[in-house]
Design a protein around this motif. Sequence first.
Motif, PDB file in Angstrom:
ATOM      1  N   UNK A  73       0.825  -1.210   0.000  1.00 11.66           N
ATOM      2  CA  UNK A  73       0.000   0.000   0.000  1.00 11.66           C
ATOM      3  C   UNK A  73       0.863   1.264   0.000  1.00 11.66           C
ATOM      4  N   UNK A  74       1.950   1.234   0.765  1.00 10.29           N
ATOM      5  CA  UNK A  74       2.838   2.398   0.885  1.00 10.29           C
ATOM      6  C   UNK A  74       3.939   2.409  -0.170  1.00 10.29           C
ATOM      7  N   UNK A  75       3.914   1.407  -1.055  1.00  7.00           N
ATOM      8  CA  UNK A  75       4.903   1.296  -2.130  1.00  7.00           C
ATOM      9  C   UNK A  75       6.330   1.294  -1.573  1.00  7.00           C
ATOM     10  N   UNK A  76       6.545   0.429  -0.571  1.00  6.83           N
ATOM     11  CA  UNK A  76       7.854   0.321   0.072  1.00  6.83           C
ATOM     12  C   UNK A  76       8.331  -1.125   0.012  1.00  6.83           C
ATOM     13  N   UNK A  77       9.605  -1.333  -0.288  1.00  2.23           N
ATOM     14  CA  UNK A  77      10.122  -2.706  -0.271  1.00  2.23           C
ATOM     15  C   UNK A  77      10.215  -3.219   1.161  1.00  2.23           C
ATOM     16  N   UNK A  78      10.045  -4.519   1.327  1.00  4.18           N
ATOM     17  CA  UNK A  78      10.215  -5.103   2.662  1.00  4.18           C
ATOM     18  C   UNK A  78      10.637  -6.560   2.525  1.00  4.18           C
ATOM     19  N   UNK A  79      11.541  -6.958   3.389  1.00  2.00           N
ATOM     20  CA  UNK A  79      11.909  -8.363   3.544  1.00  2.00           C
ATOM     21  C   UNK A  79      11.239  -8.822   4.834  1.00  2.00           C
ATOM     22  N   UNK A  80      10.288  -9.720   4.742  1.00  2.00           N
ATOM     23  CA  UNK A  80       9.519 -10.118   5.916  1.00  2.00           C
ATOM     24  C   UNK A  80      10.338 -10.878   6.958  1.00  2.00           C
ATOM     25  N   UNK A  81      11.462 -11.440   6.538  1.00  2.00           N
ATOM     26  CA  UNK A  81      12.333 -12.148   7.483  1.00  2.00           C
ATOM     27  C   UNK A  81      13.774 -11.685   7.273  1.00  2.00           C
ATOM     28  N   UNK A  82      14.074 -10.450   7.719  1.00  2.00           N
ATOM     29  CA  UNK A  82      15.413  -9.903   7.489  1.00  2.00           C
ATOM     30  C   UNK A  82      16.499 -10.700   8.208  1.00  2.00           C
ATOM     31  N   UNK A  83      17.662 -10.693   7.606  1.00  2.00           N
ATOM     32  CA  UNK A  83      18.776 -11.512   8.100  1.00  2.00           C
ATOM     33  C   UNK A  83      19.227 -11.130   9.506  1.00  2.00           C
ATOM     34  N   UNK A  84      19.080  -9.866   9.878  1.00  2.00           N
ATOM     35  CA  UNK A  84      19.630  -9.392  11.150  1.00  2.00           C
ATOM     36  C   UNK A  84      18.546  -8.974  12.139  1.00  2.00           C
ATOM     37  N   UNK A  85      17.392  -9.623  12.038  1.00  2.16           N
ATOM     38  CA  UNK A  85      16.301  -9.337  12.968  1.00  2.16           C
ATOM     39  C   UNK A  85      15.866 -10.634  13.638  1.00  2.16           C
ATOM     40  N   UNK A 116      15.280   1.311   7.202  1.00  8.13           N
ATOM     41  CA  UNK A 116      15.350   0.754   5.841  1.00  8.13           C
ATOM     42  C   UNK A 116      16.499  -0.250   5.723  1.00  8.13           C
ATOM     43  N   UNK A 117      17.609   0.053   6.404  1.00  5.63           N
ATOM     44  CA  UNK A 117      18.763  -0.849   6.373  1.00  5.63           C
ATOM     45  C   UNK A 117      18.372  -2.237   6.855  1.00  5.63           C
ATOM     46  N   UNK A 118      17.558  -2.287   7.913  1.00  3.05           N
ATOM     47  CA  UNK A 118      17.116  -3.577   8.452  1.00  3.05           C
ATOM     48  C   UNK A 118      16.095  -4.244   7.552  1.00  3.05           C
ATOM     49  N   UNK A 119      15.040  -3.509   7.185  1.00  5.79           N
ATOM     50  CA  UNK A 119      13.862  -4.122   6.574  1.00  5.79           C
ATOM     51  C   UNK A 119      13.867  -4.185   5.056  1.00  5.79           C
ATOM     52  N   UNK A 120      14.809  -3.479   4.420  1.00  6.82           N
ATOM     53  CA  UNK A 120      14.834  -3.507   2.957  1.00  6.82           C
ATOM     54  C   UNK A 120      16.207  -3.768   2.367  1.00  6.82           C
ATOM     55  N   UNK A 121      17.262  -3.624   3.177  1.00 11.21           N
ATOM     56  CA  UNK A 121      18.618  -3.699   2.623  1.00 11.21           C
ATOM     57  C   UNK A 121      19.466  -4.822   3.209  1.00 11.21           C
ATOM     58  N   UNK A 122      18.889  -5.623   4.095  1.00 11.54           N
ATOM     59  CA  UNK A 122      19.594  -6.770   4.692  1.00 11.54           C
ATOM     60  C   UNK A 122      20.900  -6.368   5.396  1.00 11.54           C
ATOM     61  N   UNK A 123      20.868  -5.228   6.066  1.00 11.04           N
ATOM     62  CA  UNK A 123      22.031  -4.763   6.814  1.00 11.04           C
ATOM     63  C   UNK A 123      21.780  -4.909   8.308  1.00 11.04           C
ATOM     64  N   UNK A 124      22.860  -5.015   9.046  1.00 12.26           N
ATOM     65  CA  UNK A 124      22.807  -5.152  10.501  1.00 12.26           C
ATOM     66  C   UNK A 124      22.900  -3.761  11.116  1.00 12.26           C
TER      67      UNK A 124
END
Length: 198
Positions: A73-85, A116-124
């Motif tokens: 809805x917000x037109x935002x990328x998301x990784x539902x299971x990020x590597x560092x969460x 964004x680093x956490x939820x879209x970029x797979x960064x810690x």
Amino acid sequence: MTQIDYYFATMSPFTYLAGGRLEEVAAKHGATVKYKPLDIMALFSRTGGTPPKDRHPNRIEYRLQELKRVAKHNDMPINLKPAHWPGNMAPSAYAIIAAQNAGGGDVGGLTQAILRACWAEEKDVADESVIREALSAHGFDPELVNSGLLSGAETYSRNLDEAVEAGAFGAPTYIVGKEVFWGQDRLDYLDDYLAEIS
């Protein structure tokens, strides 16, 4: 000038999905934003909440569906299971606190970059290099990652106490005076309220 106390966690997906809308609402009404990162797990334990991993499977599944829907809805990328969460939120929170104290840069942009680093970029977001990059990109001295540790830790703890006292129980929470708005989907209500009182 009206102040919005903004309680959030630097690894909260719903905080991420707010994007820059809080800042847009604040600017529209000439309000200021006080950024108050906190330990969301401690907030849950103090206010009767349950950490995501301990919730009933129905709630876990619904949360994933809802994150996907809101992101679309917000037109935002998301990784539902990020590597560092989940991970250590304290270093990124301390950096935001130090940046706000230092002034001169874009705290909202910094906050969004970390989320964004956490939820879209797979960064810690506990990684010093990730925090330094976000600080620098938003007009802050990257050395704040180290220089604000003590005051950051004290403020981080105080933010939790203040959040509980003010009526917060989740993230993101936006508070104006005694009015509490919980969730990125309540920003329209915050907008309406600010229009009423301005």
